[in-house]
Scaffold this motif. Sequence first.
Motif, PDB file in Angstrom:
ATOM      1  N   ALA A  23       0.841  -1.204   0.000  1.00  0.00           N
ATOM      2  CA  ALA A  23       0.000   0.000   0.000  1.00  0.00           C
ATOM      3  C   ALA A  23       0.875   1.253   0.000  1.00  0.00           C
ATOM      4  O   ALA A  23       0.443   2.321  -0.437  1.00  0.00           O
ATOM      5  CB  ALA A  23      -0.926  -0.004   1.210  1.00  0.00           C
ATOM      6  N   ASN A  86       2.963  12.683  -8.743  1.00  0.00           N
ATOM      7  CA  ASN A  86       2.315  11.686  -7.871  1.00  0.00           C
ATOM      8  C   ASN A  86       0.878  12.122  -7.591  1.00  0.00           C
ATOM      9  O   ASN A  86       0.477  13.224  -7.988  1.00  0.00           O
ATOM     10  CB  ASN A  86       3.103  11.519  -6.549  1.00  0.00           C
ATOM     11  CG  ASN A  86       3.491  12.861  -5.949  1.00  0.00           C
ATOM     12  OD1 ASN A  86       2.681  13.762  -5.897  1.00  0.00           O
ATOM     13  ND2 ASN A  86       4.736  12.989  -5.523  1.00  0.00           N
ATOM     14  N   ALA A  87       0.141  11.287  -6.883  1.00  0.00           N
ATOM     15  CA  ALA A  87      -1.257  11.621  -6.566  1.00  0.00           C
ATOM     16  C   ALA A  87      -1.325  12.914  -5.756  1.00  0.00           C
ATOM     17  O   ALA A  87      -2.232  13.738  -5.938  1.00  0.00           O
ATOM     18  CB  ALA A  87      -1.890  10.471  -5.779  1.00  0.00           C
ATOM     19  N   THR A  88      -0.365  13.087  -4.876  1.00  0.00           N
ATOM     20  CA  THR A  88      -0.335  14.292  -4.033  1.00  0.00           C
ATOM     21  C   THR A  88      -0.283  15.552  -4.896  1.00  0.00           C
ATOM     22  O   THR A  88      -1.023  16.515  -4.675  1.00  0.00           O
ATOM     23  CB  THR A  88       0.901  14.248  -3.108  1.00  0.00           C
ATOM     24  OG1 THR A  88       0.862  13.034  -2.365  1.00  0.00           O
ATOM     25  CG2 THR A  88       0.957  15.427  -2.173  1.00  0.00           C
ATOM     26  N   HIS A 116      -6.102  10.157   3.349  1.00  0.00           N
ATOM     27  CA  HIS A 116      -4.646  10.311   3.374  1.00  0.00           C
ATOM     28  C   HIS A 116      -4.357  11.820   3.394  1.00  0.00           C
ATOM     29  O   HIS A 116      -5.128  12.605   2.831  1.00  0.00           O
ATOM     30  CB  HIS A 116      -4.091   9.673   2.095  1.00  0.00           C
ATOM     31  CG  HIS A 116      -2.604   9.608   2.010  1.00  0.00           C
ATOM     32  ND1 HIS A 116      -1.822  10.692   1.699  1.00  0.00           N
ATOM     33  CD2 HIS A 116      -1.742   8.568   2.165  1.00  0.00           C
ATOM     34  CE1 HIS A 116      -0.547  10.327   1.667  1.00  0.00           C
ATOM     35  NE2 HIS A 116      -0.470   9.048   1.956  1.00  0.00           N
ATOM     36  N   ALA A 118      -2.655  13.534   1.662  1.00  0.00           N
ATOM     37  CA  ALA A 118      -2.618  14.081   0.293  1.00  0.00           C
ATOM     38  C   ALA A 118      -3.972  14.624  -0.138  1.00  0.00           C
ATOM     39  O   ALA A 118      -4.046  15.529  -0.971  1.00  0.00           O
ATOM     40  CB  ALA A 118      -2.183  12.986  -0.689  1.00  0.00           C
ATOM     41  N   VAL A 172     -10.588   4.166  -1.823  1.00  0.00           N
ATOM     42  CA  VAL A 172     -10.198   3.081  -0.913  1.00  0.00           C
ATOM     43  C   VAL A 172      -9.293   3.682   0.158  1.00  0.00           C
ATOM     44  O   VAL A 172      -8.343   4.406  -0.159  1.00  0.00           O
ATOM     45  CB  VAL A 172      -9.424   1.979  -1.677  1.00  0.00           C
ATOM     46  CG1 VAL A 172      -8.854   0.948  -0.711  1.00  0.00           C
ATOM     47  CG2 VAL A 172     -10.324   1.298  -2.707  1.00  0.00           C
ATOM     48  N   ASN A 174      -6.398   3.844   2.831  1.00  0.00           N
ATOM     49  CA  ASN A 174      -5.093   3.185   2.930  1.00  0.00           C
ATOM     50  C   ASN A 174      -4.832   2.617   4.324  1.00  0.00           C
ATOM     51  O   ASN A 174      -3.806   1.993   4.551  1.00  0.00           O
ATOM     52  CB  ASN A 174      -3.955   4.154   2.542  1.00  0.00           C
ATOM     53  CG  ASN A 174      -3.816   5.301   3.514  1.00  0.00           C
ATOM     54  OD1 ASN A 174      -4.804   5.862   3.974  1.00  0.00           O
ATOM     55  ND2 ASN A 174      -2.592   5.647   3.854  1.00  0.00           N
ATOM     56  N   ASP A 201      -9.898  10.482  -4.744  1.00  0.00           N
ATOM     57  CA  ASP A 201      -8.523  10.007  -4.567  1.00  0.00           C
ATOM     58  C   ASP A 201      -8.553   8.489  -4.766  1.00  0.00           C
ATOM     59  O   ASP A 201      -8.985   7.742  -3.892  1.00  0.00           O
ATOM     60  CB  ASP A 201      -8.052  10.370  -3.158  1.00  0.00           C
ATOM     61  CG  ASP A 201      -6.704   9.741  -2.834  1.00  0.00           C
ATOM     62  OD1 ASP A 201      -6.120   9.062  -3.709  1.00  0.00           O
ATOM     63  OD2 ASP A 201      -6.237   9.919  -1.683  1.00  0.00           O
ATOM     64  N   ALA A 203      -5.851   6.589  -5.358  1.00  0.00           N
ATOM     65  CA  ALA A 203      -4.479   6.058  -5.262  1.00  0.00           C
ATOM     66  C   ALA A 203      -4.458   4.596  -4.809  1.00  0.00           C
ATOM     67  O   ALA A 203      -3.612   3.817  -5.244  1.00  0.00           O
ATOM     68  CB  ALA A 203      -3.655   6.915  -4.303  1.00  0.00           C
ATOM     69  N   GLN A 204      -5.406   4.232  -3.919  1.00  0.00           N
ATOM     70  CA  GLN A 204      -5.437   2.843  -3.447  1.00  0.00           C
ATOM     71  C   GLN A 204      -6.493   2.018  -4.190  1.00  0.00           C
ATOM     72  O   GLN A 204      -6.687   0.850  -3.889  1.00  0.00           O
ATOM     73  CB  GLN A 204      -5.735   2.789  -1.938  1.00  0.00           C
ATOM     74  CG  GLN A 204      -4.682   3.429  -1.055  1.00  0.00           C
ATOM     75  CD  GLN A 204      -3.377   2.633  -0.992  1.00  0.00           C
ATOM     76  OE1 GLN A 204      -3.303   1.479  -1.425  1.00  0.00           O
ATOM     77  NE2 GLN A 204      -2.338   3.241  -0.454  1.00  0.00           N
ATOM     78  N   SER A 224      -1.351   7.327  -8.374  1.00  0.00           N
ATOM     79  CA  SER A 224       0.111   7.299  -8.528  1.00  0.00           C
ATOM     80  C   SER A 224       0.536   6.021  -9.232  1.00  0.00           C
ATOM     81  O   SER A 224       0.038   4.938  -8.910  1.00  0.00           O
ATOM     82  CB  SER A 224       0.790   7.293  -7.149  1.00  0.00           C
ATOM     83  OG  SER A 224       0.794   8.566  -6.582  1.00  0.00           O
ATOM     84  N   HIS A 226       3.343   4.465  -8.882  1.00  0.00           N
ATOM     85  CA  HIS A 226       4.199   3.550  -8.096  1.00  0.00           C
ATOM     86  C   HIS A 226       3.423   2.556  -7.232  1.00  0.00           C
ATOM     87  O   HIS A 226       4.008   1.616  -6.695  1.00  0.00           O
ATOM     88  CB  HIS A 226       5.184   4.351  -7.231  1.00  0.00           C
ATOM     89  CG  HIS A 226       4.533   5.083  -6.091  1.00  0.00           C
ATOM     90  ND1 HIS A 226       4.413   4.530  -4.854  1.00  0.00           N
ATOM     91  CD2 HIS A 226       3.982   6.318  -6.008  1.00  0.00           C
ATOM     92  CE1 HIS A 226       3.820   5.410  -4.046  1.00  0.00           C
ATOM     93  NE2 HIS A 226       3.546   6.496  -4.735  1.00  0.00           N
ATOM     94  N   LYS A 227       2.121   2.774  -7.071  1.00  0.00           N
ATOM     95  CA  LYS A 227       1.335   1.810  -6.279  1.00  0.00           C
ATOM     96  C   LYS A 227       0.711   0.740  -7.163  1.00  0.00           C
ATOM     97  O   LYS A 227      -0.014  -0.119  -6.698  1.00  0.00           O
ATOM     98  CB  LYS A 227       0.240   2.544  -5.503  1.00  0.00           C
ATOM     99  CG  LYS A 227       0.780   3.487  -4.437  1.00  0.00           C
ATOM    100  CD  LYS A 227      -0.333   4.026  -3.586  1.00  0.00           C
ATOM    101  CE  LYS A 227       0.088   5.223  -2.761  1.00  0.00           C
ATOM    102  NZ  LYS A 227       0.971   4.894  -1.646  1.00  0.00           N
TER     103      LYS A 227
HETATM  104  C1  LIG Z   1      -5.228   6.897  -0.356  1.00  0.00           C
HETATM  105  C2  LIG Z   1      -3.947   7.581  -0.749  1.00  0.00           C
HETATM  106  N1  LIG Z   1      -4.009   8.769  -1.340  1.00  0.00           N
HETATM  107  C3  LIG Z   1      -2.918   9.431  -1.729  1.00  0.00           C
HETATM  108  C4  LIG Z   1      -1.667   8.902  -1.503  1.00  0.00           C
HETATM  109  C5  LIG Z   1      -0.476   9.688  -1.915  1.00  0.00           C
HETATM  110  O1  LIG Z   1       0.262   9.045  -2.891  1.00  0.00           O
HETATM  111  P1  LIG Z   1       1.657   9.671  -3.352  1.00  0.00           P
HETATM  112  O2  LIG Z   1       2.534   9.671  -2.133  1.00  0.00           O
HETATM  113  O3  LIG Z   1       2.133   8.744  -4.403  1.00  0.00           O
HETATM  114  O4  LIG Z   1       1.366  11.030  -3.829  1.00  0.00           O
HETATM  115  C6  LIG Z   1      -1.545   7.660  -0.880  1.00  0.00           C
HETATM  116  C7  LIG Z   1      -0.224   7.078  -0.598  1.00  0.00           C
HETATM  117  O5  LIG Z   1      -0.054   6.235   0.250  1.00  0.00           O
HETATM  118  C8  LIG Z   1      -2.717   6.990  -0.493  1.00  0.00           C
HETATM  119  O6  LIG Z   1      -2.657   5.794   0.125  1.00  0.00           O
END
Ligand SMILES: Cc1ncc(COP(=O)(O)O)c(C=O)c1O
Length: 411
Positions: A23, A86-88, A116, A118, A172, A174, A201, A203-204, A224, A226-227
């Motif tokens: 995750a 990245n998602a952020t 998160h 972010a 989802v 995290n 969001d 990302a997950q 993102s 990378h996940k």
């Molecule tokens: C739900 C969720 N949103 C956003 C992010 C941020 O991702 P990133 O660090 O790749 O920007 C994460 C990273 O763990 C996440 O789990």
Amino acid sequence: MLQQKSDFPILSQKNKLTYLDSAATSLKPQAVIDAMDEYYTSYSANIHRGLYPLSERASAEYEETRQVIADFIGARSEDEIIFTRNATESVNLVAYSYGREHVQKGDEIVTTVIEHHANFVPWQQLAFGTGADFKVIDITDQGDLNIFDKNGKLQLQDVITPKTKIFACNYVSNVLGTVQPVKDIIKAVRAINPEVIILIDAAQAVPHLEVNVQDLDCDFLVFSAHKMCGPTGVGVLWGRQDLLENMSPFLFGGDMINEVHIDKSVWATVPHKFEAGTPDIAGVIGLKAAVKYLQDVGLEKISKHEDELASYTREKLHEAFGNALSIVGEYSRLPHVGVVAFTIRGCHPHDIAGILAEEQICIRAGFHCAMPLHTRLGAKATSRASFYMYSTKEDADLFVSKLKNAYSVLT
Ligand SMILES: Cc1ncc(COP(=O)(O)O)c(C=O)c1O
């Protein structure tokens, strides 16, 4: 095992690794590494500028990823796909470019306590900067968003009002591992106030579930690379084209511009308007290989595999630690992905993670960038094991057995 561990070179190291932190970031298959390697060894030129074959190939490969991502998430056009870091950064882009132009004092920005950072801090800061109200949806003791009545029907009347400008929510969690019913939530938000701009969001979610932005009917969606088996350094922002076209750029410089004069500049059209400077070309090309890899394995199979593994792990943890164990979000009635965050009475999560690390078992300990959620749960920190397609029952068994050893050392 769903997918061969041998696809992931890091798992073939001499010191056998038990990687349970997907995750945070997933492992990378050889196919992704090869795609990036090929860019660097065979056609490593800058994009959109050179008229020579190397640059033309790099540009074509980079732009092809845009179409692949558009198809992957059901976007109407590849012009709706913006590559970020990245998602952020994707959330920040929207909070800055859309938010600063449209949100004013007295408006409301709504998010949830399970986000998160972010998808929390950019909205909080937008509210602080504009004088808007920052409203945060709470959770029940089971870890579900506090927006359902006794019969499970969505009730958002107290949250979404005519003043709401932005609603930002994860797909989802995290930490809880729960899959929010985002499609229904979006429908309920729109029924109360059709003008609300909705950012999801994902990302997950994107690494594990089929996501379709048109079906969801959101306005923006972020994730993102990378996940999802892709490289670090690349994020995606999907946005509705009409919104993107009317937003100002977030960053200024080369590649995002059509004309520059001393007295004015004219921006490129979307998506390039939002991609200033040389991007992570190899990373974007790697993301294309990652999507192909995920599609070859099959997202449905991935989520089924993770769900089985997480359920198995929860069962084994209960057997091992009885009522000393608490797994956050376990009693939610929502579906879960392969995330198990927990506390064990008498053991600090950092001590647990440290002891497991000595055995080459990688788990995460802390807030997992979700401090408001941990504060709400009254937990100083949690330990988190998270699974992906390459995780196995043997990984889960080893994790629980070494955790038992850690428990006897720590208590
Ligand atoms: C739900 C969720 N949103 C956003 C992010 C941020 O991702 P990133 O660090 O790749 O920007 C994460 C990273 O763990 C996440 O789990």
